[in-house]
Design a protein around this motif. Structure first.
Motif, PDB file in Angstrom:
ATOM      1  N   MET A 157      16.776   4.869   1.864  1.00 43.79           N
ATOM      2  CA  MET A 157      17.518   4.418   3.054  1.00 43.79           C
ATOM      3  C   MET A 157      16.978   3.070   3.520  1.00 43.79           C
ATOM      4  N   ARG A 158      17.734   2.387   4.379  1.00 41.58           N
ATOM      5  CA  ARG A 158      17.312   1.105   4.927  1.00 41.58           C
ATOM      6  C   ARG A 158      16.549   1.346   6.234  1.00 41.58           C
ATOM      7  N   ALA A 159      15.473   0.634   6.392  1.00 43.26           N
ATOM      8  CA  ALA A 159      14.675   0.776   7.618  1.00 43.26           C
ATOM      9  C   ALA A 159      14.019  -0.553   7.956  1.00 43.26           C
ATOM     10  N   THR A 160      13.690  -0.711   9.241  1.00 43.38           N
ATOM     11  CA  THR A 160      13.103  -1.967   9.718  1.00 43.38           C
ATOM     12  C   THR A 160      11.578  -1.864   9.728  1.00 43.38           C
ATOM     13  N   ILE A 161      10.946  -2.866   9.175  1.00 41.90           N
ATOM     14  CA  ILE A 161       9.483  -2.898   9.135  1.00 41.90           C
ATOM     15  C   ILE A 161       9.014  -4.269   9.620  1.00 41.90           C
ATOM     16  N   MET A 162       8.030  -4.238  10.523  1.00 44.84           N
ATOM     17  CA  MET A 162       7.447  -5.506  10.982  1.00 44.84           C
ATOM     18  C   MET A 162       6.080  -5.649  10.330  1.00 44.84           C
ATOM     19  N   TYR A 163       5.848  -6.802   9.704  1.00 39.84           N
ATOM     20  CA  TYR A 163       4.589  -7.018   8.991  1.00 39.84           C
ATOM     21  C   TYR A 163       3.594  -7.852   9.797  1.00 39.84           C
ATOM     22  N   CYS A 164       4.137  -8.705  10.596  1.00 43.18           N
ATOM     23  CA  CYS A 164       3.286  -9.454  11.517  1.00 43.18           C
ATOM     24  C   CYS A 164       4.201 -10.183  12.495  1.00 43.18           C
ATOM     25  N   ALA A 165       3.622 -10.841  13.466  1.00 41.28           N
ATOM     26  CA  ALA A 165       4.419 -11.563  14.458  1.00 41.28           C
ATOM     27  C   ALA A 165       5.476 -12.409  13.765  1.00 41.28           C
ATOM     28  N   GLY A 166       6.717 -12.235  14.187  1.00 41.94           N
ATOM     29  CA  GLY A 166       7.809 -13.048  13.637  1.00 41.94           C
ATOM     30  C   GLY A 166       8.323 -12.594  12.280  1.00 41.94           C
ATOM     31  N   ASP A 167       7.665 -11.627  11.651  1.00 44.59           N
ATOM     32  CA  ASP A 167       8.054 -11.196  10.302  1.00 44.59           C
ATOM     33  C   ASP A 167       8.618  -9.775  10.317  1.00 44.59           C
ATOM     34  N   VAL A 168       9.922  -9.691  10.551  1.00 48.33           N
ATOM     35  CA  VAL A 168      10.614  -8.397  10.566  1.00 48.33           C
ATOM     36  C   VAL A 168      11.502  -8.335   9.331  1.00 48.33           C
ATOM     37  N   ARG A 169      11.409  -7.234   8.577  1.00 49.94           N
ATOM     38  CA  ARG A 169      12.241  -7.118   7.377  1.00 49.94           C
ATOM     39  C   ARG A 169      12.955  -5.765   7.360  1.00 49.94           C
ATOM     40  N   VAL A 170      14.126  -5.755   6.749  1.00 47.70           N
ATOM     41  CA  VAL A 170      14.824  -4.482   6.529  1.00 47.70           C
ATOM     42  C   VAL A 170      14.702  -4.179   5.039  1.00 47.70           C
ATOM     43  N   GLU A 171      14.145  -3.016   4.721  1.00 50.49           N
ATOM     44  CA  GLU A 171      13.817  -2.710   3.330  1.00 50.49           C
ATOM     45  C   GLU A 171      14.307  -1.321   2.938  1.00 50.49           C
ATOM     46  N   ASN A 172      14.338  -1.086   1.655  1.00 54.69           N
ATOM     47  CA  ASN A 172      14.614   0.265   1.173  1.00 54.69           C
ATOM     48  C   ASN A 172      13.321   1.072   1.239  1.00 54.69           C
ATOM     49  N   VAL A 173      13.399   2.201   1.876  1.00 57.00           N
ATOM     50  CA  VAL A 173      12.215   3.073   1.994  1.00 57.00           C
ATOM     51  C   VAL A 173      12.639   4.478   1.568  1.00 57.00           C
ATOM     52  N   PRO A 174      11.685   5.359   1.270  1.00 54.86           N
ATOM     53  CA  PRO A 174      12.068   6.739   0.919  1.00 54.86           C
ATOM     54  C   PRO A 174      12.867   7.364   2.058  1.00 54.86           C
ATOM     55  N   ASP A 175      13.864   8.161   1.742  1.00 55.23           N
ATOM     56  CA  ASP A 175      14.672   8.803   2.785  1.00 55.23           C
ATOM     57  C   ASP A 175      13.799   9.621   3.726  1.00 55.23           C
ATOM     58  N   ALA A 176      14.174   9.587   5.008  1.00 53.79           N
ATOM     59  CA  ALA A 176      13.495  10.451   5.978  1.00 53.79           C
ATOM     60  C   ALA A 176      13.787  11.903   5.602  1.00 53.79           C
ATOM     61  N   THR A 177      12.789  12.765   5.785  1.00 57.06           N
ATOM     62  CA  THR A 177      12.986  14.192   5.449  1.00 57.06           C
ATOM     63  C   THR A 177      12.309  15.067   6.496  1.00 57.06           C
ATOM     64  N   ILE A 178      12.637  16.338   6.425  1.00 52.72           N
ATOM     65  CA  ILE A 178      11.931  17.318   7.254  1.00 52.72           C
ATOM     66  C   ILE A 178      10.518  17.470   6.690  1.00 52.72           C
ATOM     67  N   VAL A 179       9.499  17.369   7.535  1.00 48.01           N
ATOM     68  CA  VAL A 179       8.114  17.550   7.083  1.00 48.01           C
ATOM     69  C   VAL A 179       7.548  18.836   7.673  1.00 48.01           C
ATOM     70  N   ASN A 180       7.696  18.972   8.981  1.00 44.11           N
ATOM     71  CA  ASN A 180       7.203  20.172   9.665  1.00 44.11           C
ATOM     72  C   ASN A 180       8.370  21.078  10.033  1.00 44.11           C
ATOM     73  N   PRO A 181       8.100  22.376  10.161  1.00 37.99           N
ATOM     74  CA  PRO A 181       9.200  23.311  10.466  1.00 37.99           C
ATOM     75  C   PRO A 181       9.833  23.092  11.838  1.00 37.99           C
ATOM     76  N   THR A 182       9.185  22.260  12.678  1.00 38.23           N
ATOM     77  CA  THR A 182       9.756  21.976  14.008  1.00 38.23           C
ATOM     78  C   THR A 182      10.527  20.646  14.022  1.00 38.23           C
ATOM     79  N   ASP A 183      10.649  20.028  12.856  1.00 34.53           N
ATOM     80  CA  ASP A 183      11.331  18.732  12.759  1.00 34.53           C
ATOM     81  C   ASP A 183      12.848  18.863  12.723  1.00 34.53           C
ATOM     82  N   ALA A 184      13.508  17.767  13.056  1.00 35.10           N
ATOM     83  CA  ALA A 184      14.931  17.616  12.732  1.00 35.10           C
ATOM     84  C   ALA A 184      15.082  16.280  12.005  1.00 35.10           C
ATOM     85  N   LEU A 185      16.126  16.211  11.202  1.00 35.03           N
ATOM     86  CA  LEU A 185      16.440  14.958  10.537  1.00 35.03           C
ATOM     87  C   LEU A 185      17.711  14.428  11.197  1.00 35.03           C
ATOM     88  N   VAL A 186      17.654  13.216  11.700  1.00 36.52           N
ATOM     89  CA  VAL A 186      18.798  12.665  12.432  1.00 36.52           C
ATOM     90  C   VAL A 186      19.318  11.410  11.731  1.00 36.52           C
TER      91      VAL A 186
END
Lengths: 345, 345
Positions: free
Chosen positions: A1-30
Motif C-alpha cells: 500500500m502507499r503510505a507517507t514517510i518523513m525522513y527529515c525536515a522538508g523530506d516527505v515521501r509517499v512510498e510502497n510499504v507492506p500492507d497494514a494488517t491485524i497484529v493484536n486481537p484487539t486491532d482493527a484494520l481501517v
C-alpha cells in the motif's frame, strides 16, 4: 500500500510499504476514506533530524473497517469510523474519565512504535473498541469533511475553548489563525461567547473566521496586538484565550491579553521548555490549562452539531489531494498557501 | 507609633514613626489588635537589596477602627475589623467578581507607596469600605488567632485548594509545610478531599498537619518523594496539588506528582522567571491556577467555620511576641524555629 514517510525536515515521501494488517486481537484494520495534514505535522517538517527508517505520518482519518481482531466486540467489518489522533483502550481510569490521551495503554498515531500513520491507504488501529467511534452515516456522506475534523482539529479547538473556560457572555481571544484556531472560533461561538477576537492577518483565514463567528480581527503584532485586544475588550483583556500555536511568543501574547482571573486554553504543542512571564501570570491569577485534546470524549457532544449543520468545521479544508501529492500538501501548508489539506487516498 | 521597617535582607528594625493618619476621605485608621509575620515576608528577609528609606512590613491584621474619612459609609469608629493583605475599592469589575487582588485602584499593604505595614501599632487603610471586613465579635474574642488567619494565610490555603479544584473524593497533595501549606490541609479537608498528603519532614508541622486532616506524610525529597506520592495515590499522582512554596523546585515537584488531568493551585509567590517542565505539563493536560488569594471574597465562606470552631487555622501560630520583638520573630521563622509568629503590638 502507499503510505507517507518523513525522513527529515522538508523530506516527505509517499512510498510502497507492506500492507497494514491485524497484529493484536484487539486491532482493527481501517481503509482510509479521508485523511489530512495537521498543523502539528509542520513541526517535524521544520525540524525533524535525519532518520534512516523514517517516521510514518498522519493521525487524522475517517475510514471503513476492513477487518477486526478476535477480541474486538463493538466495532465490526464495514463500519464507517472516525479515528482520533490518539489510540486508547477504552477501559482504564483515564478513558473512563474522558481523558483518553492519557490512556495507560494508549499512544499517538505516527509516534508510537509499530503503529502506522493515517496519510496512507490503510492503517492498523490498536484497541479498536476503545479508539474508534462508529459514525452513524455512510462513507459517501456530504459532510465527510466536517466529520473528518472530529478526529483532531475540531475536537482540539473545542478542547482549547473548554480549557479556557469559554461560556456565555465571555470575551474570547484566539491566538493563531491556523485550522485549530479557526475551529477554536467555532467552539467559542458554539459555547456562547459574547465577543470572539481572532489574532491574524491572512485574508482568507480572516474571512473564514468571520464566517465561523469571529466578531473582531486584530491584525497587529506584538505589543500593538496586546494594546488593541485590551482596547476592544474594555481595557482588561479577554476572559478566555485560546493558544493554538505553541511558541513562546504566542504564549507570551496569550498571557498579556488575558484578563486578570481569566484562563488560557493551550493546544499548540509547546516548542519551548519553560513558560514565560510566570510572575505576571501569578499576579493576574491566570489559569493555564489544556494539552492533547481527548477528541474521543468530545465526539458525542460535537457530532450532532456537525450532522445537523450547525457547525461546519470542514470548511477549514481548502485543498484536496491524492495520496501521491502529499509532499506537495506539506509544502502548501508550510508556505501558508493552504489552511488545511485533505487527503483522498 | 512603633512600626516595623526592613532596610535590607536580614535587617528588620522596629522604630518610632509618625502616627498613621487619615489621608484620603475613603481611608480608615485602624489600631492593630493582632498582626503577624508571613512566609512571604521571608523572601525580602533573604534577598532585599539595601534601601535607605526602608520598607514598611506586615500585611495581615485584625484591629479596631479609630477613625474614618468623610466618605466612609459602611465601616465606623469602634468596629472590630479584619484587614486583607490587599486593599481594594470594592466597586470595580474585579471587586464585583470577587478578585479583589486585581482591583483597579487596589494594591498590597507594605508594597504600595504611602501605605504602611501591619506590623505596627496602627495602620491607614485605603478604601476602608471595600477593604475591611467588619467582624461580628469583640476584639477580646477567644478565637482571635483564627480570625487573624482570614487576612491571609487561611484564605490563601483555601485559594490554593480552590485553584487546585479540590472536591469530595479527590486525592490531594500539599507541597510545603509552612503555615500556608498547613492551612491548605485544612482547606482540602473542608472541601471534602478523600486523601491529603503533606510533603514535609518537620515533626511539629507534621503533627499539626495530621491534626488538620492530613492522611499521609511524605518525608522523602526529590525523585523519591515523587515516587512515594505516586505509590500511595494508586500509581497516577494527586488530582489536586497545592503549591505553597514558590520555588522552581517546588513547582517541578508539583508537576511531577500531579495526576494527568489534575490541577495545581499555586499560591507561593514565584521566585523564578519561567515555569519548568512545560512539555510534560502539556502532555498530562495539567491545569495550573492560582495567584494572590482574594481573601476578602473568601471571608464570608470561611468565617462561620471559624466562629463555630469547625476549623482552627489559628493553631498555626506557635509564638506570640510584642512589637519590639518583631526582628526576633523574623529570625525564628527564617530558621524554622516557629511556624508562624503572632504580633501583639
Amino acid at each position: 500500500m502507499r503510505a507517507t514517510i518523513m525522513y527529515c525536515a522538508g523530506d516527505v515521501r509517499v512510498e510502497n510499504v507492506p500492507d497494514a494488517t491485524i497484529v493484536n486481537p484487539t486491532d482493527a484494520l481501517v481503509r482510509v476514506t479521508r485523511a489530512c495534514i495537521c498543523g502539528s505535522d509542520l513541526w517535524p517538517y521544520k525540524d525533524l533530524a535525519p532518520t534512516e527508517k523514517g517516521r510514518r505520518m498522519g493521525h487524522e482519518a475517517v475510514g471503513v473497517v476492513e477487518a477486526v481482531g478476535k477480541q474486538v466486540q463493538k466495532v465490526k467489518k464495514g463500519d464507517f469510523v472516525m479515528m482520533p489522533f490518539a489510540f486508547s483502550d477504552g477501559e482504564c481510569a483515564f478513558c473512563h474519565e474522558g481523558l483518553q490521551t492519557s490512556c495507560v495503554h494508549g499512544g499517538f498515531f505516527g509516534f508510537s512504535e509499530g503503529v502506522g500513520g493515517a496519510q496512507a491507504e490503510a492503517i492498523r488501529i490498536p484497541f479498536a473498541d476503545g479508539t474508534l467511534f462508529v459514525l452513524p452515516v455512510r462513507e459517501d456522506h456530504a459532510l465527510l469533511a466536517s466529520l473528518l475534523t472530529l478526529s483532531d482539529v475540531m475536537g482540539t479547538g473545542h478542547h482549547a475553548a473548554v480549557a479556557a473556560r469559554v461560556a456565555p457572555g465571555k470575551k474570547v481571544a484566539v491566538v493563531g489563525d491556523g485550522a485549530v484556531g479557526l475551529c477554536g472560533v467555532i467552539a467559542a461561538k458554539r459555547l456562547g461567547a459574547e465577543q470572539i477576537i481572532l489574532l491574524g492577518r491572512h485574508p482568507t483565514r480572516i474571512a473564514l473566521a468571520k464566517e465561523f463567528g469571529a466578531t473582531d480581527i486584530v491584525k497587529e503584532r506584538g505589543d500593538e496586538a496586546i494594546e488593541q485586544v485590551r482596547k476592544i475588550t474594555g481595557g482588561f483583556g479577554a476572559h478566555s484565550v485560546l493558544e493554538s500555536v505553541g511558541t513562546e511568543q504566542s504564549m507570551l501574547t496569550a498571557v498579556n491579553i488575558a484578563r486578570p482571573g481569566g484562563a488560557i486554553g493551550r493546544v499548540g504543542v509547546p516548542h519551548y521548555p519553560k513558560a514565560p512571564a510566570w510572575e505576571p501570570t501569578f499576579y493576574k491569577n491566570i489559569t493555564i490549562s489544556g494539552g492533547p485534546a481527548p477528541v474521543r470524549a468530545y465526539v458525542q457532544e460535537l457530532l450532532p452539531d456537525v450532522l445537523e449543520g450547525r457547525i461546519q468545521p470542514g470548511c477549514v479544508f481548502d485543498r484536496v489531494i491524492g495520496i501521491d501529492e502529499v509532499p506537495d500538501g506539506y509544502r502548501a501548508m508550510d508556505k501558508r498557501e493552504a489552511i488545511k489539506v485533505m487527503v483522498k487516498p
